[in-house]
Motif scaffolding. Structure first.
Motif, PDB file in Angstrom:
ATOM      1  N   PRO A 167       6.039  31.010 -13.024  1.00 38.32           N
ATOM      2  CA  PRO A 167       5.257  29.802 -13.337  1.00 38.32           C
ATOM      3  C   PRO A 167       4.163  29.488 -12.315  1.00 38.32           C
ATOM      4  N   ALA A 168       4.117  30.187 -11.192  1.00 35.80           N
ATOM      5  CA  ALA A 168       3.096  29.906 -10.175  1.00 35.80           C
ATOM      6  C   ALA A 168       1.720  30.445 -10.549  1.00 35.80           C
ATOM      7  N   THR A 176       6.528  40.495 -24.525  1.00 36.02           N
ATOM      8  CA  THR A 176       6.908  40.949 -23.183  1.00 36.02           C
ATOM      9  C   THR A 176       6.069  40.247 -22.128  1.00 36.02           C
ATOM     10  N   LEU A 177       4.773  40.129 -22.379  1.00 37.38           N
ATOM     11  CA  LEU A 177       3.892  39.444 -21.436  1.00 37.38           C
ATOM     12  C   LEU A 177       4.252  37.962 -21.333  1.00 37.38           C
ATOM     13  N   ALA A 178       4.561  37.335 -22.465  1.00 32.78           N
ATOM     14  CA  ALA A 178       4.929  35.916 -22.451  1.00 32.78           C
ATOM     15  C   ALA A 178       6.193  35.681 -21.629  1.00 32.78           C
ATOM     16  N   ASN A 179       7.178  36.564 -21.771  1.00 34.33           N
ATOM     17  CA  ASN A 179       8.419  36.422 -21.000  1.00 34.33           C
ATOM     18  C   ASN A 179       8.159  36.569 -19.508  1.00 34.33           C
ATOM     19  N   GLY A 215      -0.077  36.626 -25.832  1.00 33.09           N
ATOM     20  CA  GLY A 215       0.999  36.556 -24.843  1.00 33.09           C
ATOM     21  C   GLY A 215       0.793  35.434 -23.849  1.00 33.09           C
ATOM     22  N   ILE A 216      -0.445  35.212 -23.444  1.00 37.42           N
ATOM     23  CA  ILE A 216      -0.738  34.130 -22.491  1.00 37.42           C
ATOM     24  C   ILE A 216      -0.537  32.770 -23.139  1.00 37.42           C
ATOM     25  N   ARG A 217      -0.986  32.621 -24.389  1.00 34.55           N
ATOM     26  CA  ARG A 217      -0.800  31.334 -25.073  1.00 34.55           C
ATOM     27  C   ARG A 217       0.677  31.016 -25.258  1.00 34.55           C
ATOM     28  N   ALA A 218       1.500  32.054 -25.472  1.00 35.87           N
ATOM     29  CA  ALA A 218       2.929  31.817 -25.677  1.00 35.87           C
ATOM     30  C   ALA A 218       3.683  31.608 -24.372  1.00 35.87           C
TER      31      ALA A 218
END
Length: 241
Positions: free
Chosen positions: A200-201, A191-194, A216-219
């Motif tokens: 993208p900013a 969910t965090l990755a999405n 999630g951040i890496r993905a």
């Protein structure tokens, strides 16, 4: 009393009479002379089609509720290409079309709902002479204009509890504007990755050291700069974790 009340009436309404009822003040008036313009095609019209009374709740005066009873004229639109056949005079900033309360009363009740919520806001509004229901306050809060969304650059990520010890979500805060950006429904890396892919900013993320957030951040945004939230880096009274 009437002379003191007149300046408090919206400028777009011309006062005809003021009636002091036992439980309220009733202000009878009409719309000040203005060019009748169709709200759709903006064409002038002087073909009077009739009139009707609009009843609006307004701000109280010395603790008494105030009711505005305004005579409104209806006109025929002479533009054959316009989808409207008839239209009514507008009250300008005094009230929205078809509204049952003045705009200034609506704003006050909306702020009561924002600050206190439904039931507490209802109790306070009755004490202030602006009686309304809890459901109406919630509806006014939901009908408010949503400010334009600005994509954040520096965010903080942490969990928040739907129900402590049982269900958690993810809170995302814009650290430059000091405001909550979004509340994710769960504490899941996907969910965090999405969310990060949709924003993208984002350039810098402050987080705790939970692996679910790291995954999630890496993905979702592998190139952002990750920093440790100072609250989680230093626990008051205990030194470093």
């Amino acid at each position: 009393m009437t002379c003191r009340l007149l300046p408090l009436v919206p400028d777009s309404i011309r006062v005809i009479d003021v009636v002091h009822a036992p439980d309220r003040i009733i202000v009878h008036g009409c719309v000040r002379a203005a060019k009748p313009v169709c709200p759709d095609c903006r064409e002038l019209s002087n073909a009077n089609h009739g009139r009707y009374a609009r009843t609006l709740c307004d701000l109280p005066w010395q603790g008494k509720p105030v009711c505005l009873c305004v005579q409104v004229r209806r006109f025929v639109c002479r533009n054959p290409d316009c989808r409207r056949r008839t239209f009514s005079e507008r009250l300008g900033v005094a009230a929205r079309p078809s509204a049952r309360r003045s705009e200034r009363l609506r704003e006050i009740q909306r702020h009561l709902g924002l600050a206190l919520g439904g039931e507490p806001g209802e109790r306070l509004s009755r004490r202030l002479g602006m009686a309304t229901s809890a459901d109406t306050l919630v509806r006014l809060v939901r009908s408010g204009d949503v400010p334009p969304c600005v994509s954040p650059r520096v965010v903080g990520i942490d969990e928040w509890a739907w129900r402590r010890g049982r269900r958690y979500g993810t809170m995302i805060v814009d650290l430059e504007r000091n405001e909550i950006v979004d509340l994710l429904p769960d504490r899941d890396a996907g969910t965090l990755a999405n969310w990060l892919k949709a924003h993208p900013a984002v350039e810098i993320i402050a987080r705790d050291r939970a692996e679910v957030f790291a995954d999630g951040i890496r993905a979702g945004a592998p190139d952002v700069c990750q920093v440790v939230d100072r609250w989680h880096l230093l626990v008051p009274g205990q030194g470093f974790e």
